[in-house]
Scaffold this active site. Structure first.
Site, short mmCIF file in Angstrom:
data_model
loop_
_atom_site.label_atom_id
_atom_site.label_comp_id
_atom_site.label_asym_id
_atom_site.label_seq_id
_atom_site.Cartn_x
_atom_site.Cartn_y
_atom_site.Cartn_z
N ASP A 194 -16.43 53.73 7.18
CA ASP A 194 -17.43 52.98 6.42
C ASP A 194 -17.62 51.63 7.09
OD1 ASP A 194 -19.00 51.54 4.67
OD2 ASP A 194 -18.06 52.33 2.87
N HIS A 199 -18.09 44.50 4.08
CA HIS A 199 -16.64 44.48 3.95
C HIS A 199 -15.93 43.72 5.08
CE1 HIS A 199 -17.44 47.35 0.83
NE2 HIS A 199 -18.03 48.14 1.68
N ILE A 214 -16.00 41.91 0.44
CA ILE A 214 -15.28 42.60 -0.62
C ILE A 214 -14.63 43.86 -0.08
CG2 ILE A 214 -16.81 41.70 -2.41
CD1 ILE A 214 -18.19 44.44 -2.47
N GLY A 217 -15.00 50.06 -2.34
CA GLY A 217 -14.62 50.72 -3.58
C GLY A 217 -13.75 51.94 -3.35
#
Length: 291
Positions: A194, A199, A214, A217
């Site tokens: 990803d 991120h 961040i 998830g």
């Protein structure tokens, strides 16, 4: 408009070949904290239970690996489906379910078939529902159902979709554990496929409305399943049948996750919060079905 719901739903399923081996699995496990010290395992790097995640001669596969097998092609496939063209800065992962049909092999080659069964209109956002079914020569391996939340793409007049929430049990959790998210956790996890700069890149994160990058998830998702397997299921990954969650809030690298578990026959309900922000919600509506 960027999302043509009718076109996405009516498009023919798309097939992609996936392949993985022990290095992909070890990298994924390290990306979700395998081998890192925890309150229960201060010397986790050499703990025999942790070596099942990190040492090739003892390796087993956590079922959440299905979300990154082949380099995370499931999510990428959803964002490249016919009728869908979105800005990555507007994309958040809304929910995830993995249903396991067989124990995942350490080395594999399989075919993933992807479709978009629904696109929901949340007015200020759209939710793209992606289904990916994966099978090898011996039959079905797993099914992934992914909800992709795209801010600013709602209002096209579609169905709003389900909104039911799962209430937590009215009693104290049977187990509670904490997991530290290292400052470099997102940098390591993104090597499993990803590559969204949200991120890693502070400037991109600001464009998306965050003070800093961040955590993925799906990294929180993997950290949580590992905690359930290790504490409730005796480390036996083969007992997991399905695992579902709704991503209720963000995690910043450096924070600590508090993972609460309520056990029932064949089922563990989970709540995950960020201790550093007064138990702000991270994962909700979370259930692991197991044997």
């Amino acid at each position: 408009m960027p999302i043509d719901a009718a076109k996405a739903i009516s498009a023919a399923p798309r097939s992609t070949e996936l392949a993985w081996d022990h290095k992909d699995i070890q990298l994924y496990h390290l990306g979700i904290g395998a081998g890192a010290a925890t309150p229960e395992k201060p010397h986790a790097a050499t703990d025999p239970d942790e070596l099942r995640y990190t040492l090739e001669s003892a390796l087993h596969v956590l079922p959440s690996f299905a979300t990154v097998a082949g380099g995370g092609m499931a999510l990428a496939g959803g964002l490249s489906a016919p009728g869908i063209e979105v800005d990555l800065a507007a994309v958040l992962h809304g929910g995830q379910t993995v249903t396991v049909h067989r124990t995942l092999p350490v080395r594999g080659r399989a075919t993933q078939t992807s479709s978009v069964p629904a696109v929901y209109d949340k007015q200020k956002a759209a939710v793209i529902v992606l289904r990916s079914e994966v099978a090898d020569d011996d039959g079905p391996l797993w099914t992934c159902d992914t909800q992709i939340f795209v801010r600013g793409e709602g209002g096209f007049g579609g169905e709003r979709g389900p909104s039911a929430r799962l209430e937590l049990p009215d009693r104290a959790p049977d187990r509670t554990t904490e997991r530290l998210i290292r400052e470099d956790q997102a940098l390591l996890y993104r090597l499993s496929g990803d590559w969204n700069p949200l991120h890693a890149d502070p400037e991109f994160a600001k464009l998306a409305g965050f003070d800093r990058p961040i955590l993925h998830g799906l990294c929180s998702y993997g950290v949580t399943l590992k905690a359930v397997v290790d504490t409730v299921l005796g480390g036996d990954v083969a007992r997991v049948r399905s695992y579902t969650t709704r991503f209720a809030g963000v995690v910043f690298p450096g924070e600590t996750l508090r993972i609460r578990m309520w056990e029932d026959e064949g089922r563990t309900q989970v709540s995950v919060t960020a201790t550093d922000r007064d138990d702000a919600p991270v994962l909700a509506d979370t259930v692991v079905e197991h044997g």
